[in-house]
Design a protein around this motif. Structure first.
Motif, PDB file in Angstrom:
ATOM      1  N   GLU A   1      14.112  55.594  27.090  1.00  0.00           N
ATOM      2  CA  GLU A   1      13.080  56.402  27.735  1.00  0.00           C
ATOM      3  C   GLU A   1      11.683  55.848  27.490  1.00  0.00           C
ATOM      4  O   GLU A   1      10.744  56.164  28.225  1.00  0.00           O
ATOM      5  CB  GLU A   1      13.153  57.847  27.233  1.00  0.00           C
ATOM      6  N   ASN A   2      11.529  55.064  26.450  1.00  0.00           N
ATOM      7  CA  ASN A   2      10.217  54.503  26.109  1.00  0.00           C
ATOM      8  C   ASN A   2       9.951  53.146  26.770  1.00  0.00           C
ATOM      9  O   ASN A   2       8.915  52.547  26.529  1.00  0.00           O
ATOM     10  CB  ASN A   2      10.110  54.342  24.581  1.00  0.00           C
ATOM     11  N   GLU A   3      10.880  52.708  27.591  1.00  0.00           N
ATOM     12  CA  GLU A   3      10.707  51.401  28.235  1.00  0.00           C
ATOM     13  C   GLU A   3       9.586  51.448  29.265  1.00  0.00           C
ATOM     14  O   GLU A   3       9.518  52.350  30.105  1.00  0.00           O
ATOM     15  CB  GLU A   3      12.003  50.953  28.905  1.00  0.00           C
ATOM     16  N   LEU A   4       8.703  50.488  29.182  1.00  0.00           N
ATOM     17  CA  LEU A   4       7.596  50.365  30.126  1.00  0.00           C
ATOM     18  C   LEU A   4       7.480  48.919  30.594  1.00  0.00           C
ATOM     19  O   LEU A   4       7.849  47.994  29.880  1.00  0.00           O
ATOM     20  CB  LEU A   4       6.267  50.760  29.466  1.00  0.00           C
ATOM     21  N   SER A   5       6.955  48.725  31.789  1.00  0.00           N
ATOM     22  CA  SER A   5       6.617  47.371  32.207  1.00  0.00           C
ATOM     23  C   SER A   5       5.396  46.934  31.410  1.00  0.00           C
ATOM     24  O   SER A   5       4.626  47.768  30.914  1.00  0.00           O
ATOM     25  CB  SER A   5       6.309  47.329  33.706  1.00  0.00           C
ATOM     26  N   LEU A   6       5.229  45.645  31.260  1.00  0.00           N
ATOM     27  CA  LEU A   6       4.057  45.135  30.547  1.00  0.00           C
ATOM     28  C   LEU A   6       2.784  45.609  31.233  1.00  0.00           C
ATOM     29  O   LEU A   6       1.781  45.900  30.571  1.00  0.00           O
ATOM     30  CB  LEU A   6       4.106  43.605  30.495  1.00  0.00           C
ATOM     31  N   TRP A   7       2.818  45.710  32.560  1.00  0.00           N
ATOM     32  CA  TRP A   7       1.681  46.232  33.339  1.00  0.00           C
ATOM     33  C   TRP A   7       1.307  47.631  32.857  1.00  0.00           C
ATOM     34  O   TRP A   7       0.152  47.905  32.510  1.00  0.00           O
ATOM     35  CB  TRP A   7       2.059  46.242  34.822  1.00  0.00           C
ATOM     36  N   SER A   8       2.302  48.537  32.843  1.00  0.00           N
ATOM     37  CA  SER A   8       2.056  49.923  32.440  1.00  0.00           C
ATOM     38  C   SER A   8       1.636  50.017  30.980  1.00  0.00           C
ATOM     39  O   SER A   8       0.767  50.829  30.620  1.00  0.00           O
ATOM     40  CB  SER A   8       3.310  50.770  32.676  1.00  0.00           C
ATOM     41  N   TYR A   9       2.235  49.193  30.145  1.00  0.00           N
ATOM     42  CA  TYR A   9       1.896  49.206  28.720  1.00  0.00           C
ATOM     43  C   TYR A   9       0.422  48.837  28.511  1.00  0.00           C
ATOM     44  O   TYR A   9      -0.305  49.517  27.765  1.00  0.00           O
ATOM     45  CB  TYR A   9       2.805  48.233  27.968  1.00  0.00           C
TER      46      TYR A   9
ATOM     47  N   TYR B   1      -1.972  48.919  30.743  1.00  0.00           N
ATOM     48  CA  TYR B   1      -2.834  49.912  31.396  1.00  0.00           C
ATOM     49  C   TYR B   1      -2.991  51.158  30.529  1.00  0.00           C
ATOM     50  O   TYR B   1      -4.109  51.642  30.295  1.00  0.00           O
ATOM     51  CB  TYR B   1      -2.254  50.280  32.764  1.00  0.00           C
ATOM     52  N   GLN B   2      -1.886  51.671  30.036  1.00  0.00           N
ATOM     53  CA  GLN B   2      -1.939  52.924  29.269  1.00  0.00           C
ATOM     54  C   GLN B   2      -2.647  52.757  27.932  1.00  0.00           C
ATOM     55  O   GLN B   2      -3.398  53.637  27.500  1.00  0.00           O
ATOM     56  CB  GLN B   2      -0.522  53.461  29.061  1.00  0.00           C
ATOM     57  N   ASN B   3      -2.440  51.624  27.271  1.00  0.00           N
ATOM     58  CA  ASN B   3      -2.995  51.447  25.925  1.00  0.00           C
ATOM     59  C   ASN B   3      -4.414  50.895  25.902  1.00  0.00           C
ATOM     60  O   ASN B   3      -5.192  51.239  25.011  1.00  0.00           O
ATOM     61  CB  ASN B   3      -2.078  50.532  25.101  1.00  0.00           C
ATOM     62  N   LEU B   4      -4.764  50.087  26.883  1.00  0.00           N
ATOM     63  CA  LEU B   4      -6.088  49.470  26.866  1.00  0.00           C
ATOM     64  C   LEU B   4      -7.114  50.176  27.746  1.00  0.00           C
ATOM     65  O   LEU B   4      -8.314  49.996  27.563  1.00  0.00           O
ATOM     66  CB  LEU B   4      -5.980  47.999  27.296  1.00  0.00           C
ATOM     67  N   TYR B   5      -6.637  50.987  28.689  1.00  0.00           N
ATOM     68  CA  TYR B   5      -7.570  51.597  29.648  1.00  0.00           C
ATOM     69  C   TYR B   5      -7.423  53.114  29.732  1.00  0.00           C
ATOM     70  O   TYR B   5      -8.375  53.848  29.504  1.00  0.00           O
ATOM     71  CB  TYR B   5      -7.373  50.965  31.041  1.00  0.00           C
ATOM     72  N   ALA B   6      -6.219  53.572  30.055  1.00  0.00           N
ATOM     73  CA  ALA B   6      -6.013  55.008  30.258  1.00  0.00           C
ATOM     74  C   ALA B   6      -6.200  55.808  28.972  1.00  0.00           C
ATOM     75  O   ALA B   6      -6.438  57.017  29.020  1.00  0.00           O
ATOM     76  CB  ALA B   6      -4.613  55.258  30.831  1.00  0.00           C
TER      77      ALA B   6
END
Length: 367
Positions: free
Chosen positions: A316-324, A326-331
Motif C-alpha cells: 500500500e505504501n508503493e509510490l512512483s518516484l514521481w509521486s514520492y 512530489y509529495q516529499n519535496l513539494y506537497a
C-alpha cells in the motif's frame, strides 16, 4: 537579413519550456487553469503551445531553404526533407513505444508525428509555390476543412457535428487507426488524420511570416506589418469562431487564424525587443532551450516515463518516484497548486542546467 534570427531561437525556446511546464505538473489534480487545455471549445495559454511549434517550423523552413530555392527540389533537397521527416516521426513513435514497446496498441498519431508531416508538406509547398499561391492554398485548406467538418454527414452517426467522439475526424481515426489512438479516449485523437490538414495551414502562416521578414528591410515597418496582419488574423479567427468554434483538439480553421495571429505578434515583439533593441540578457536561458529543442523534447518525455515507472516502497505504501518526489519535496510544505507548479518549474531548471552545458560545449542535436 541573416539566415538566423536570435529572436526565433528564443521564441522556440520559450515554447519548449512552456511545453514542459504544462505537460508535467506535480499532480494533475492541482493545476492553475491557464496551464490546462480548454476542455473542448475555447483557447487557454496552454492551447497556444502546439500551434506555436508549427508556426516556428514554417518560419524556419523559409530561412533554411530560401538560399536553395533556385536549385528547386533536387534529389539532394528531397532526400534531406524526407530524412528529417522520417527521423522526427520515428522519434515520436519511440516516445509512444517506451517502455512497453507494445506495437499492437501503440498510439500512432502524436505531437512529433504531426510536426514531421507539417514539415514535409510545408517544405514541398515552399519549393513549388510562391507566397501568393501559399496564401491561396492555406485558404483552400481552411475552407475545405470547414466544409468537411460542418457539412459532410458522419457515417454511422448522422449529421455533421463537432462533438468529441462523433465528428468526421474521429470517425476517420477509428476507421484507419482503430486501437492506435490517444489512450485517454481510444475513440478519437487530438493529433488525428483529418485535423492535420488545417495544421499544415498553420505551418504555411509561419512560412509567409518568414518571407515577410525577408522582403521588408526596415525593422519598424517589419514589426508594424506583423502586428497589423496578426491582429487581422486574430479578429478573423474570432469572427469565424462564431460558426466554427476555436478548438485545439479539432484544430479548427478559426483556431489556425487566431493562434497564427498571436504567434506573429509574439515573434514580432521578440524581434523588436531582442534583435532590434538588443535587450538579450533575459532571453539567454531560452536560447539554450531553443538551440536544442528536439533533444529536450525527447529527453523530457523519456525522463517523465522513467520517473513514473520507477517504484519506491512496497504494498500500500508503493509510490512512483514521481509521486514520492512530489509529495516529499513539494506537497509537504506548499499549497497544492503551488506544489504542482513548483515540481514542473524544477523540471525546467533541471533541463536548463543540461542545456547550458551542451551550449557551452557547442553540442547541438539536429535532425
Amino acid at each position: 537579413m541573416t539566415n538566423r534570427l536570435y529572436s526565433l531561437d528564443v521564441f522556440r525556446g520559450i515554447t519548449v519550456a512552456a511545453m514542459i511546464l504544462v505537460n508535467n505538473p506535480g499532480s494533475w489534480n492541482s493545476v492553475y487553469p491557464p496551464l490546462l487545455h480548454a476542455k473542448w471549445h475555447g483557447c487557454t495559454p496552454t492551447d497556444l503551445i502546439f500551434p506555436f511549434f508549427l508556426f516556428i517550423v514554417g518560419v524556419s523552413i523559409h530561412f533554411a531553404y530560401q538560399p536553395k530555392l533556385n536549385e528547386g527540389l533536387t534529389k539532394k533537397n528531397v532526400s534531406k526533407i524526407l530524412r528529417r521527416t522520417v527521423i522526427i516521426f520515428l522519434l515520436g513513435m519511440m516516445l509512444a513505444l517506451v517502455p512497453t514497446f507494445n506495437f499492437s496498441s501503440v498510439r500512432i498519431p502524436g505531437v512529433l508525428q504531426r510536426i514531421s508531416l507539417v514539415f514535409l508538406f510545408c517544405s514541398l509547398i515552399y519549393f513549388k509555390t510562391n507566397w501568393l499561391s501559399q496564401i491561396r492554398l492555406a485558404l483552400v485548406l481552411l475552407v475545405g476543412y470547414f466544409v468537411l467538418m460542418t457539412m459532410v454527414p458522419v457515417p454511422g452517426v448522422g449529421e455533421a457535428n463537432l462533438e468529441p467522439e462523433k465528428n468526421l475526424g474521429a470517425w476517420l481515426d477509428r476507421l484507419l487507426l482503430n486501437g492506435h489512438l490517444w489512450v485517454q479516449s481510444k475513440t478519437w485523437d487530438p493529433e488525428g488524420l483529418l485535423s492535420t490538414i488545417p495544421a499544415i495551414a498553420t505551418g504555411i502562416v509561419g512560412m509567409l511570416t518568414g518571407q515577410l521578414f525577408s522582403k521588408i528591410s526596415a525593422p519598424a515597418e517589419k514589426v508594424t506589418w506583423l502586428f497589423f496582419i496578426g491582429a487581422m488574423l486574430i479578429v478573423t479567427g474570432l469572427a469565424w469562431g462564431l460558426v466554427f468554434p476555436i478548438n485545439k483538439a479539432l484544430w479548427t480553421s478559426s483556431y489556425v487564424l487566431y493562434t497564427g495571429g498571436i504567434a506573429m505578434q509574439f515573434l514580432a515583439a521578440c524581434y523588436w525587443l531582442i534583435d532590434v533593441q538588443g535587450v538579450k540578457k533575459w532571453s539567454t536561458p531560452f536560447i539554450y532551450y531553443g538551440m536544442n529543442a528536439i533533444f529536450v523534447f525527447v529527453a523530457s518525455g523519456l525522463l517523465v516515463k522513467a520517473l513514473t515507472r520507477i517504484k519506491i516502497g512496497e504494498g500500500e505504501n508503493e509510490l512512483s518516484l514521481w509521486s514520492y518526489l512530489y509529495q516529499n519535496l513539494y506537497a509537504s510544505w506548499l499549497s497544492p497548486k503551488n506544489a504542482s507548479l513548483g515540481f514542473a518549474v524544477t523540471l525546467i531548471l533541471f533541463f536548463l542546467v543540461i542545456l547550458w552545458q551542451m551550449y557551452q560545449r557547442k553540442i547541438f542535436v539536429k535532425v
